[in-house]
Design an enzyme around this catalytic site. Structure first.
Site, PDB file in Angstrom:
ATOM      1  N   THR A  73     -13.344  -0.029   1.025  1.00 54.71           N
ATOM      2  CA  THR A  73     -14.551  -0.684   1.544  1.00 54.71           C
ATOM      3  C   THR A  73     -14.313  -1.203   2.961  1.00 54.71           C
ATOM      4  O   THR A  73     -15.135  -1.012   3.852  1.00 54.71           O
ATOM      5  CB  THR A  73     -14.982  -1.836   0.623  1.00 54.71           C
ATOM      6  OG1 THR A  73     -15.249  -1.330  -0.684  1.00 54.71           O
ATOM      7  CG2 THR A  73     -16.233  -2.519   1.157  1.00 54.71           C
ATOM      8  N   ARG A 234      -8.677 -10.437   1.953  1.00 50.85           N
ATOM      9  CA  ARG A 234      -7.868  -9.864   3.022  1.00 50.85           C
ATOM     10  C   ARG A 234      -6.823 -10.886   3.469  1.00 50.85           C
ATOM     11  O   ARG A 234      -7.087 -12.081   3.527  1.00 50.85           O
ATOM     12  CB  ARG A 234      -8.741  -9.484   4.233  1.00 50.85           C
ATOM     13  CG  ARG A 234      -9.545  -8.203   4.071  1.00 50.85           C
ATOM     14  CD  ARG A 234      -8.645  -6.975   4.046  1.00 50.85           C
ATOM     15  NE  ARG A 234      -9.394  -5.723   3.940  1.00 50.85           N
ATOM     16  CZ  ARG A 234      -9.704  -5.128   2.802  1.00 50.85           C
ATOM     17  NH1 ARG A 234      -9.336  -5.689   1.650  1.00 50.85           N
ATOM     18  NH2 ARG A 234     -10.360  -3.978   2.783  1.00 50.85           N
ATOM     19  N   ASP A 258      -3.212 -11.498  -3.581  1.00 43.89           N
ATOM     20  CA  ASP A 258      -3.068 -10.047  -3.730  1.00 43.89           C
ATOM     21  C   ASP A 258      -3.025  -9.373  -2.368  1.00 43.89           C
ATOM     22  O   ASP A 258      -2.772  -8.178  -2.278  1.00 43.89           O
ATOM     23  CB  ASP A 258      -4.237  -9.493  -4.550  1.00 43.89           C
ATOM     24  CG  ASP A 258      -4.115  -7.994  -4.794  1.00 43.89           C
ATOM     25  OD1 ASP A 258      -3.122  -7.582  -5.430  1.00 43.89           O
ATOM     26  OD2 ASP A 258      -4.993  -7.245  -4.327  1.00 43.89           O
ATOM     27  N   GLU A 263       1.505  -6.223   5.315  1.00 44.98           N
ATOM     28  CA  GLU A 263       1.639  -5.499   4.053  1.00 44.98           C
ATOM     29  C   GLU A 263       2.423  -4.213   4.266  1.00 44.98           C
ATOM     30  O   GLU A 263       1.985  -3.365   5.062  1.00 44.98           O
ATOM     31  CB  GLU A 263       0.241  -5.196   3.480  1.00 44.98           C
ATOM     32  CG  GLU A 263      -0.505  -6.465   3.112  1.00 44.98           C
ATOM     33  CD  GLU A 263      -1.929  -6.223   2.637  1.00 44.98           C
ATOM     34  OE1 GLU A 263      -2.510  -7.154   2.070  1.00 44.98           O
ATOM     35  OE2 GLU A 263      -2.468  -5.111   2.857  1.00 44.98           O
ATOM     36  N   HIS A 285      -1.323  -5.994  -3.368  1.00 45.58           N
ATOM     37  CA  HIS A 285      -2.625  -5.458  -2.948  1.00 45.58           C
ATOM     38  C   HIS A 285      -3.138  -4.399  -3.926  1.00 45.58           C
ATOM     39  O   HIS A 285      -3.567  -3.312  -3.528  1.00 45.58           O
ATOM     40  CB  HIS A 285      -2.525  -4.862  -1.534  1.00 45.58           C
ATOM     41  CG  HIS A 285      -3.872  -4.775  -0.857  1.00 45.58           C
ATOM     42  ND1 HIS A 285      -4.036  -5.014   0.478  1.00 45.58           N
ATOM     43  CD2 HIS A 285      -5.106  -4.468  -1.324  1.00 45.58           C
ATOM     44  CE1 HIS A 285      -5.308  -4.865   0.804  1.00 45.58           C
ATOM     45  NE2 HIS A 285      -5.976  -4.529  -0.280  1.00 45.58           N
TER      46      HIS A 285
END
Length: 312
Positions: A73, A234, A258, A263, A285
């Site tokens: 998304t 995010r 998460d 990352e 994530h």
């Protein structure tokens, strides 16, 4: 049509044959390094990417490129302005993970208040067997029924979280990060008042200029010492150093993350060096990644490509 999927590993190896069937030539790579993008996408009309960045320089090197399909998304990994200037269409996938992320959010709230991580470790470490006692109450637990749940960002995921929280007996309010208050089933509130009121704060907004660093030291100190923070939106919305300090100082009870600013997580992150690691519940994530959600994601990508081809 020639299409390339740059990072198929990001959809957990699910079947992509429906996407491949739409194109004359379809190639997929498990993972693509930045230096490999141009060579792998040479002559491609369609590029599918999740986390592999595609910027202006890359677009200029790919004259055949007509469509970028984002297997997610969020659209942070494509230079949208550059794509528009070059007449390259960009399509993302919307709504595929609403239920998965909402369920993860609820799971996090339950796990934090019931101290699931601590007691699971207590059991598996052998401490329970060696204790000689039937019960252990090292860390008091609590129920979420009757708690105040503050939602930051009332989009599709925020609404589903609100519905689940209400079903579990919580009182729900929300803060609209866009500044636009729409008619919702739940009352809107200012951020400061929401943080002071809530027992559970969950974040469900995009990362942008308005939300970057939204929850920092000041905001964490407004929260109750008995409250928990959940970020499944995010990285970068929550100041991780400030959060680590708040957890170490018992400013809040616990947190679940998460998503992270870097990352995978930087090995030097203070989140990996907490005095009380059980106060943090963390995952890599993957709040969105149930098999049902990934199959819906593949369907979204297929539909985006199908619609594009039919317009050619």
């Amino acid at each position: 049509m020639k299409s390339v999927f740059l990072d198929k590993y990001s959809i957990c190896g699910r079947d992509t044959s429906a996407i491949a069937a739409l194109c004359d030539h379809y190639t997929e790579y498990d993972y693509t390094l930045p230096a490999e993008v141009i060579e792998r996408c040479k002559d491609a009309d369609i590029v599918i990417t999740n986390k592999v960045y595609i910027g202006a320089e890359t677009m200029d090197a790919l004259p055949s490129l007509k469509l970028i399909c984002i297997a997610a998304t969020g659209m942070n990994n494509v230079d949208l302005e550059a794509a528009a200037q070059r007449g390259i269409e960009v399509r993302n996938a919307v709504g595929y993970s609403t239920y998965s992320v909402a369920e993860t959010t609820l799971c996090c709230a339950l796990a934090l208040f019931r101290e699931v991580v601590y007691y699971d470790n207590y059991f598996k470490s052998g401490a329970y067997s060696a204790s000689g006692r039937m019960f252990n109450f090292d860390r008091p637990t609590a129920q979420i029924r009757g708690k105040n749940w503050g939602i930051i960002g009332m989009g599709n995921i925020g609404r589903e979280v609100a519905r689940l929280a209400t079903a579990f007996g919580c009182d729900v309010r929300y803060f609209p990060t866009s500044g636009v208050i729409r008619e919702e089933d739940y009352p809107a509130d200012e951020l400061d008042r929401l943080l002071a009121w809530a027992d559970i704060v969950s974040v469900h907004c995009p990362l942008n200029a308005h939300t970057k660093g939204l929850i920092g030291c000041r905001e964490l100190r407004m929260m109750k010492p008995s409250s928990v923070l959940i970020n499944v939106a995010r990285g970068g919305i929550v100041d991780e150093a400030a959060l680590a300090e708040a957890l170490d100082g018992s400013i809040i009870r616990g947190a679940a993350l998460d998503v992270f600013t870097s990352e995978p997580l930087d090995p030097q992150s203070p989140l990996l060096h907490l005095k009380e690691p059980h106060s943090l519940l963390a995952s890599p994530h993957n709040a969105w990644s149930t098999v049902e959600a990934i199959d819906r994601l593949v369907e979204c990508i297929k539909n985006n490509i199908d619609e594009f081809i039919k317009r050619q």
